[in-house]
Design an enzyme around this catalytic site. Structure first.
Site, short mmCIF file in Angstrom:
data_model
loop_
_atom_site.label_atom_id
_atom_site.label_comp_id
_atom_site.label_asym_id
_atom_site.label_seq_id
_atom_site.Cartn_x
_atom_site.Cartn_y
_atom_site.Cartn_z
N GLU A 264 -9.24 9.38 14.18
CA GLU A 264 -10.01 9.32 12.99
C GLU A 264 -9.48 8.35 11.91
O GLU A 264 -8.95 8.50 10.70
CB GLU A 264 -9.74 10.88 12.18
CG GLU A 264 -10.31 12.03 12.96
CD GLU A 264 -9.89 13.30 12.50
OE1 GLU A 264 -10.32 14.22 12.87
OE2 GLU A 264 -8.94 13.37 11.44
N GLY A 266 -9.89 5.59 8.92
CA GLY A 266 -10.53 5.20 7.72
C GLY A 266 -10.31 4.15 7.00
O GLY A 266 -10.93 2.88 6.89
N ARG A 267 -8.99 4.13 6.39
CA ARG A 267 -8.68 3.06 5.78
C ARG A 267 -8.46 1.85 6.49
O ARG A 267 -8.60 0.70 6.13
CB ARG A 267 -7.20 3.27 5.01
CG ARG A 267 -6.70 2.27 4.12
CD ARG A 267 -4.92 2.52 3.98
NE ARG A 267 -4.85 3.99 3.71
CZ ARG A 267 -4.60 4.67 2.47
NH1 ARG A 267 -4.78 3.89 1.43
NH2 ARG A 267 -4.39 5.76 2.19
N ARG A 303 -6.60 3.76 -7.84
CA ARG A 303 -5.31 3.90 -6.81
C ARG A 303 -3.97 3.28 -7.60
O ARG A 303 -2.94 3.97 -7.42
CB ARG A 303 -5.54 3.09 -5.49
CG ARG A 303 -6.51 3.76 -4.52
CD ARG A 303 -6.52 2.85 -3.49
NE ARG A 303 -5.29 3.39 -2.40
CZ ARG A 303 -4.44 2.49 -2.12
NH1 ARG A 303 -4.43 1.19 -2.90
NH2 ARG A 303 -3.27 3.28 -1.57
N CYS A 333 -9.51 3.49 -21.95
CA CYS A 333 -8.46 3.88 -23.40
C CYS A 333 -7.77 5.06 -22.58
O CYS A 333 -7.53 5.99 -23.14
CB CYS A 333 -9.38 4.73 -24.41
SG CYS A 333 -8.50 4.81 -25.67
N GLU A 334 -6.70 4.27 -21.85
CA GLU A 334 -5.62 5.07 -21.16
C GLU A 334 -4.42 3.99 -20.92
O GLU A 334 -4.86 2.73 -20.28
CB GLU A 334 -5.93 5.66 -19.98
CG GLU A 334 -7.15 6.55 -19.95
CD GLU A 334 -6.55 8.14 -20.36
OE1 GLU A 334 -5.11 8.40 -20.49
OE2 GLU A 334 -7.28 9.14 -20.46
N TYR A 362 -11.13 4.05 -0.14
CA TYR A 362 -10.62 4.78 -1.32
C TYR A 362 -10.77 3.95 -2.87
O TYR A 362 -9.94 4.10 -3.61
CB TYR A 362 -9.05 5.17 -1.21
CG TYR A 362 -8.70 6.25 0.06
CD1 TYR A 362 -9.62 7.46 0.08
CD2 TYR A 362 -8.40 5.43 1.01
CE1 TYR A 362 -9.67 7.87 1.33
CE2 TYR A 362 -8.20 6.15 2.11
CZ TYR A 362 -8.97 7.49 2.47
OH TYR A 362 -8.78 8.14 3.42
#
Length: 408
Positions: A264, A266-267, A303, A333-334, A362
């Site tokens: 499986e 993905g990345r 990420r 604004c963080e 991702y």
């Protein structure tokens, strides 16, 4: 900087930043590398849809013969619509709902990767009501440390995933007693972004021993799902795990069992096939440091904020021989809207294009419209052509999703 034969700067003349850009050829080659390395065994490569669920990407992989590892009804629908056959779909995830299970059964997917006894009972109930038999494998938790980030490790005893291997034998006996259930496999997945193959050796050895135990109990185990999680090189001088060695470990430790192997990835298929392209908005000089403020934010790529993840950042056009230490930050604004701190980069100025690398997995799929920022579009390049595979919404489309009640 180019993706295949198309320059990023030429795309940016037509598509305002920020945007994601993927290489079709890189996706294809990464998938085919798995096909080649696992060719000694009866293997089904099920792409982990959660890594990037864009229909163009799923269609590309479907055309190459890929299956799908899904974790929701929505991902089942995406896979089917892209042309991935139901008999190549495995359904993972710890919280499958009644409706999701019913939908998967109606479409006759290959397998449920079961995470708990209550889930087993629910699948049995729904399958019986539909006069169906659900093929299941039980996800065992081998208590193996994957040596990866705490938020993406899944194979230790304190993680929410799977059934402890010490308890799993009795759960298989329970599964075999239920109507509408066909016990056919064993599933293991120990985490994501693994850069060392040793944890796989430990996990596969435990799986092989466990399959022998299950067969001695009378279970017909014909499938082993070894999960995914193979890491990629996010750092410039990093060497990712070797796929050939990974496949050889599976062959040496599991090949004698005569089972179909499900992988499986993905990345490792999408990660390094995609970048996030952004523009420099301002250079801000603080008291102790300089800030490189770009138009991509944590809503586009979460990420770094979520995992303290490292991504290479490169200028799209190299125009200077000088360098500066920057904090690269976005417009959200963080304070957490920070891609890197005190990194030495080529000296930049407003309007420069930069690329954040290794964002194919991702990246877009985890994005949001936080601060009512419009989602970044997605572009796919093949040789000397490119196409928009997901457009940027308008402000009207985003705002109109809200519904004002009649009493206002």
């Amino acid at each position: 900087m180019h993706v295949e034969n198309v320059s990023i700067a030429s795309i940016a003349k037509d598509i305002p930043t920020p945007f994601y850009c993927y290489s079709y050829s890189a996706i294809k080659e990464n998938y085919l590398a798995y096909k080649r390395t696992f060719s000694q065994q009866d293997t089904l490569i099920c792409y982990a849809v959660k890594a990037n669920a864009n229909q163009a990407i799923l269609k590309s992989l479907a055309n190459l013969g890929a299956g799908a590892d899904v974790v929701s009804e929505g991902e089942i629908r995406r896979a089917l619509q892209a042309g991935i056959p139901a008999n190549k779909i495995v359904f993972s995830g710890v919280a499958k709902t009644r409706d999701e299970i019913a939908y998967a059964l109606v479409h006759n997917i290959l397998q449920f990767n079961v995470e708990s006894e209550p889930e087993l009972a629910l699948i049995s109930e729904i399958a019986s009501a539909q006069n169906k038999v659900a093929g299941i494998s039980i996800r065992i938790n081998p208590n193996v440390c994957a040596n990866t980030h705490a938020k993406i490790t899944t194979g230790k005893s304190e993680n929410k995933f799977g059934i402890p291997i010490a308890k799993a034998q009795s759960v298989y006996q329970y599964a075999a007693s239920l109507p509408g259930i066909k016990v056919q496999g064993v599933d293991v997945h120990i985490g994501s972004q693994l850069t060392d193959l040793e944890p796989y050796k430990q996990a596969f050895s435990k799986v092989a021993e466990f399959v022998a135990v299950l067969r001695s109990d009378g279970h017909n185990i014909s499938i082993i799902d070894i999960g995914g999680g193979l890491g990629i090189d996010y750092h410039e001088n990093e060497t990712p795990p070797n796929k050939e060695e990974y496949a050889q470990i599976a062959q040496e430790l599991l090949g004698h069992l005569g089972c179909k192997i499900i992988v499986e990835p993905g990345r490792s298929i999408l990660g390094n096939a995609g970048i996030l392209v952004s523009s420099v908005v301002y250079i801000k000089k603080g008291e102790a440091r300089q800030f490189l403020i770009i138009d991509a934010g944590m809503n586009d790529l979460i990420r770094p904020s979520m995992y303290d993840a490292y991504h290479q950042i490169k200028p799209v056009e190299h125009t200077t021989n000088t360098s500066t230490f920057y904090d690269v930050v976005g417009p959200v604004c963080e304070t957490g809207d920070t891609f890197t701190k005190q990194r030495e980069l080529p000296t930049a100025q407003a309007g420069d294009l930069i690329a954040i690398l290794s964002c194919g997995a991702y990246g877009s799929v985890m994005s949001s419209t936080y601060n009512t920022r419009l989602s970044a579009p997605e572009i796919m390049v093949k040789e000397n052509q490119y196409s928009v595979i997901k457009s940027r919404p308008s402000y009207e489309e985003v705002i109109e999703q809200d519904i004002i009640p009649h009493w206002l």
